[in-house]
Write an enzyme that holds these catalytic residues in place. Structure first.
Site, mmCIF file in Angstrom:
data_model
loop_
_atom_site.group_PDB
_atom_site.id
_atom_site.type_symbol
_atom_site.label_atom_id
_atom_site.label_comp_id
_atom_site.label_asym_id
_atom_site.label_seq_id
_atom_site.Cartn_x
_atom_site.Cartn_y
_atom_site.Cartn_z
ATOM 1 N N HIS A 136 0.363 4.861 6.899
ATOM 2 C CA HIS A 136 0.980 5.273 5.516
ATOM 3 C C HIS A 136 0.786 7.352 5.778
ATOM 4 O O HIS A 136 0.923 7.819 6.627
ATOM 5 C CB HIS A 136 -0.495 5.335 4.548
ATOM 6 C CG HIS A 136 -0.886 4.457 4.617
ATOM 7 N ND1 HIS A 136 -2.113 3.565 5.414
ATOM 8 C CD2 HIS A 136 -0.764 3.595 3.746
ATOM 9 C CE1 HIS A 136 -1.741 2.216 4.709
ATOM 10 N NE2 HIS A 136 -1.801 2.680 4.153
ATOM 11 N N ASP A 148 -3.626 7.322 10.257
ATOM 12 C CA ASP A 148 -2.905 6.631 10.674
ATOM 13 C C ASP A 148 -1.844 5.556 11.659
ATOM 14 O O ASP A 148 -1.887 4.488 12.103
ATOM 15 C CB ASP A 148 -3.525 4.996 9.803
ATOM 16 C CG ASP A 148 -3.188 4.688 8.613
ATOM 17 O OD1 ASP A 148 -1.963 5.512 8.839
ATOM 18 O OD2 ASP A 148 -3.295 4.165 8.088
ATOM 19 N N SER A 180 0.997 -0.939 0.235
ATOM 20 C CA SER A 180 0.552 -0.241 0.162
ATOM 21 C C SER A 180 0.416 1.586 0.009
ATOM 22 O O SER A 180 0.375 2.650 -0.701
ATOM 23 C CB SER A 180 -1.231 -0.281 1.211
ATOM 24 O OG SER A 180 -0.369 -0.089 2.560
#
Length: 861
Positions: free
Chosen positions: A416, A413, A237
């Site tokens: 990221h 979070d 990600s």
């Protein structure tokens, strides 16, 4: 018998030299003045002597010889003795004369000190004339301060001359060049490594790579670089975030939509750019198979591959040691495939960024920074050891880790990165790949050193021949001087003959000037083209602009002198004006203050003021002197042509007519404003309307006060308008018509009061005499990338780097000014026939340069 000491001074009494030195005993009188008194007397005598010489009036120290006046004697001692009734009408000083005092007469010292005690306090030899109200109040404390002020200036000028400064600058350049050569040999000469691995934040969001400049790519530039290219991002990600930021440089409207755990394609058909994200969150067999397919010859390989993964492995296996061991095995099997791809494509392995553990959700608590560091160390050690005989071609993208350390606290979070950090990493990738293709002026990272041009090679040969020729002349001249040196008669101890040194020939001056210029041009090349020294981007803060402005203002006030003439815009005043304007412009350039609109608009006025002075000066000269000869015209043009050619043509990167057009539109009227002002001023002067005497206001008191009031209001009004502009386009549109308002206001404020017209700052005037050289040289040996960056001679210490580079820059500019003046005397003769012949030779020379330049440009294309 001893004399009683004098009574202490009252609170309002002036402090005499004796008061400041304490009581004086007869033994002190017999042996001369105290040691601490001697410099004071000599200093005051010297100041009074100079004052008398300047004004043509006899100084307070009388008509003694120069040596006597320097020692504080002369008529002052005679006056002291005369007041005591010890000197006859013929002026016999007795023991109070210099000889008597030197012989030990204590009466002379007593009379001198008594005269000093009774003497009316006079104004101290200040550099600037004081107002009348203060002229009679210049007592002991002020006098001592003024003496210390003058002494300090003279001591500085005595121990630190321009010549010694230039020698020190030459030594500094040689040492810095050696240090940078050794550093590049030890650490490597690849600025891409610095871009990918190190840097720092300037402010909050501006990233500065170590030792090089990073270009901010626009949409058109990115598409132009990536035309017909295929870029692949493969990983988890975090790599997907980097993919989105990279694509938004090409297409800002691209949205982050779709299933996050799937492949995401992007294609710009107009520019033929293809960017893909491939979802492989773990370094495992699936990622290996994807990479292995690209290694096959029948498959089209991506031009750029960006890969990286680790956090999913930590999360799925709960941060176990077995998962780390498996990660090492998998990346060991992938490393040879990446190395094979790196021979034909650009391959980057992205290290894992740190996390903000306090913000991590419960199912991510096992992703700790300790685990991330262990995975990063494993990846770096395996990738670097994947080739045994040579350096790995796979580039480790570790700079994102440094960026994340500063910005991860802003994460939503804890895992990221915020969008600004991702954009910085994507821009770094764009610089790594595109700088060597597009070669932007302000993107020095990853750019190879440009090859030598034909003109540069010819210039190097010419300067080398000049240096060799000068050395030959110097050796011949030295040998001739030794042969003609007068020998001493051993019997009489006297020289047999006196030989006058022959004058230096014009050819020797010519060769010496080009010898110096060749060394200077070598330094220009090292700074501007050879990439020997480092370059960094600028970052504006108010303190970086206004603090240096205050500093130079203090220096300018400290070094002030009386003007030789008190006419409006006299030579010393215009030199002062050009000097402080040039210094402000230099600070404006190096601080990046163009981003602050009020400062930008005031700098535009300073640039216009230069052109105003050009129109005023040339109109005044031709109107008053009536000299329209070719010698005058050529002498005025020589300095500009000579200064522009070696620095712009031989070191030119890209020429653009838009820049000339933009500058012309900004200041298209101001030269005519200067000419009109010169005409009005000369007309008023001819009708004797102006009062330009020393200390006199320019007009009558009422008119002067009225004009001063209007000037101050106009000056402030322009500043308020410049500070209220909404954008540069709006301001630039009105600037050509309104810039003359502040220029005229400044001229009137500076010249209407007589006391302001009678003094000038020698500090600013010194820089004003080399303002053209400072303006030209700043682009090559002080700034970088056409003022977009800063030359870095001393990395890691911005303040020390600015001090050292500025010192060298000023010394070089001053030397170029002297070289220009020397060559102008030789190349521009007063004889018209000789002048025309030399002009023809110079024109042929420049035509040859243009032809060679055009031939080389065609061969490149």
């Amino acid at each position: 018998m001893s004399l009683p000491p004098p009574p202490p001074p009252a609170a309002g009494d002036p402090v005499t030299p004796e008061d400041s030195l304490g009581s004086v005993t007869p033994e002190d009188w017999a042996t001369g003045p105290p040691l601490q008194a001697q410099p004071l007397l000599r200093q005051e005598a010297k100041g009074k002597e100079e004052e008398g010489e300047e004004t043509g009036v006899q100084g307070a120290w009388g008509k003694g010889t120069a040596e006597q006046r320097r020692r504080g004697w002369g008529e002052a001692a005679e006056a002291a003795a005369a007041e005591e009734g010890q000197v006859d009408a013929g002026g016999a000083a007795g023991s109070a004369s210099p000889a008597g005092a030197a012989g030990g007469g204590r009466e002379g010292w007593r009379r001198l000190l008594a005269w000093l005690r009774r003497r009316q306090p006079q104004c101290c030899p200040c550099a600037a004339p004081l107002p009348r109200s203060a002229a009679h109040c210049c007592h002991g404390g002020t006098k001592m301060a003024a003496l210390a002020y003058n002494l300090g200036k003279r001591e500085i000028n005595h121990y630190f001359s321009v010549r010694s400064a230039k020698v020190l600058a030459l030594v500094a350049v040689l040492l810095l060049a050696v240090c940078h050569l050794a550093s590049r040999r030890y650490r490597g000469n690849d600025s891409c490594e610095y871009l990918l691995s190190s840097g720092r934040f300037l402010g909050e969001k501006v990233w500065q790579p170590h030792s090089c400049m990073m270009h901010k790519y626009k949409i058109s530039e990115a598409k132009n670089c990536l035309v017909d290219k295929h870029i692949a991002f493969i990983g988890d990600s975090r790599i997907r975030q980097l993919f989105y930021s990279f694509v938004k440089i090409i297409n800002p409207q691209f949205k982050e939509e779709g299933n996050k755990h799937e492949n995401i394609p992007f294609e710009d058909k107009i520019a033929s750019v293809k960017v893909d994200f491939l979802w492989h969150p773990e370094v495992n067999g699936s990622m290996k198979q994807c990479i292995k397919v690209w290694t096959e010859d029948s498959v089209a390989k991506p031009h750029v591959i960006v890969a990286g993964a680790a956090t999913w492995s930590i999360k799925i296996h709960n941060g176990s040691n077995e998962a780390l061991s498996q990660y090492k095995m998998n990346i060991t099997s992938i490393a040879p495939l990446l190395e094979k791809l790196a021979k034909t494509s650009d391959v980057y392995w992205v290290l894992q960024d740190p996390v903000y553990e306090d913000l991590l959700s419960e199912n991510r608590k096992m992703i700790t920074n300790e685990k991330i560091d262990a995975y990063n160390e494993a990846a770096v050690s395996i990738l670097n050891s994947s080739t045994r005989n040579s350096k790995s071609h796979v580039k480790v993208f570790s700079v994102s880790k440094l960026i994340a350390q500063e910005t991860i606290m802003e994460s939503l979070d804890g895992l990221h990165l915020p969008e600004s950090s991702r954009e910085t990493s994507a821009m770094i990738l764009m610089n790594v790949y595109c700088n060597k293709i597009l070669k932007p002026v302000d993107g020095s990272c990853c750019q190879p050193r440009p090859p030598l041009t034909l003109i540069q090679k010819l210039a190097a040969c010419f300067f080398t021949l000049s240096i060799v020729g000068y050395l030959i002349f110097y050796i011949i001249h030295r040998n001739a001087h030794r042969k003609n040196k007068p020998c001493t008669d051993l019997e009489s101890g006297e020289e047999k003959k006196n030989i006058i040194n022959p004058p230096v020939s014009p050819l020797e001056i010519f060769l010496q000037s080009f010898c110096k210029l060749g060394l200077i041009m070598a330094y220009f090349y090292m700074c501007d083209r050879a990439n020997l020294f480092m370059k960094e981007n600028k970052f504006y803060t108010h303190s970086t602009f206004f603090i240096p402005i205050i500093y130079i203002l203090v220096l300018g006030v400290f070094y002030n002198e009386n003007t030789k003439e008190t006419k409006v815009l006299n030579r010393e005043q215009t030199d002062e004006w050009k000097g402080w304007m040039q210094l402000v412009i230099l600070i404006y350039h190096i601080s990046g203050a163009s981003t602050f609109l009020p400062v930008y608009m005031h700098i535009r006025v300073l640039v216009a003021a230069y052109l105003f002075q050009t129109g005023y000066g040339h109109f005044s000269y031709f109107w008053v002197k009536g000299d329209f000869g070719i010698h005058r015209v050529c002498q005025g043009a020589f300095e500009k042509i000579f200064s522009l050619w070696p620095l712009s043509k031989c070191f030119e990167l890209k020429g653009n007519v838009y820049e000339w057009w933009f500058r012309w539109r900004l200041d298209r009227y101001v030269v005519f404003h200067g000419m009109l002002f010169a005409f009005i001023y000369l007309a008023l002067q001819k009708r004797q309307i102006l009062s330009e005497g020393k200390g006199e206001p320019l007009f009558s008191s009422k008119i002067s006060n009225f004009l001063l009031f209007i000037s101050v209001v106009s000056f402030l009004t322009y500043s308020i308008w410049a500070s209220s502009c909404k954008n540069k386009a709006q301001c630039n549109e009105l600037h050509p018509s309104v810039s003359v308002v502040q220029i005229l206001a400044f001229i009137l404020i500076r010249n209407i009061p007589g006391y302001a017209r009678s003094v000038y700052s020698s500090f600013f005037a010194w820089f004003g005499k080399i303002s053209l050289e400072l303006f030209i040289c700043q682009y090559h040996i002080w700034l970088a990338a056409d003022t977009r960056g800063i030359l870095v001679l001393i990395p890691g210490n911005p303040m020390l780097n600015i001090i050292v580079s500025t010192f060298i820059f000023v010394c070089v500019a001053h030397e170029i000014s002297q070289i220009t003046n020397d060559l102008a005397q030789i190349i521009i003769p007063k004889d018209n026939s000789s002048l025309l012949k030399r002009l023809a030779c110079i024109a042929a020379f420049f035509c040859g340069l243009l032809i060679l330049s055009s031939i080389q440009d065609k061969s490149r294309h």
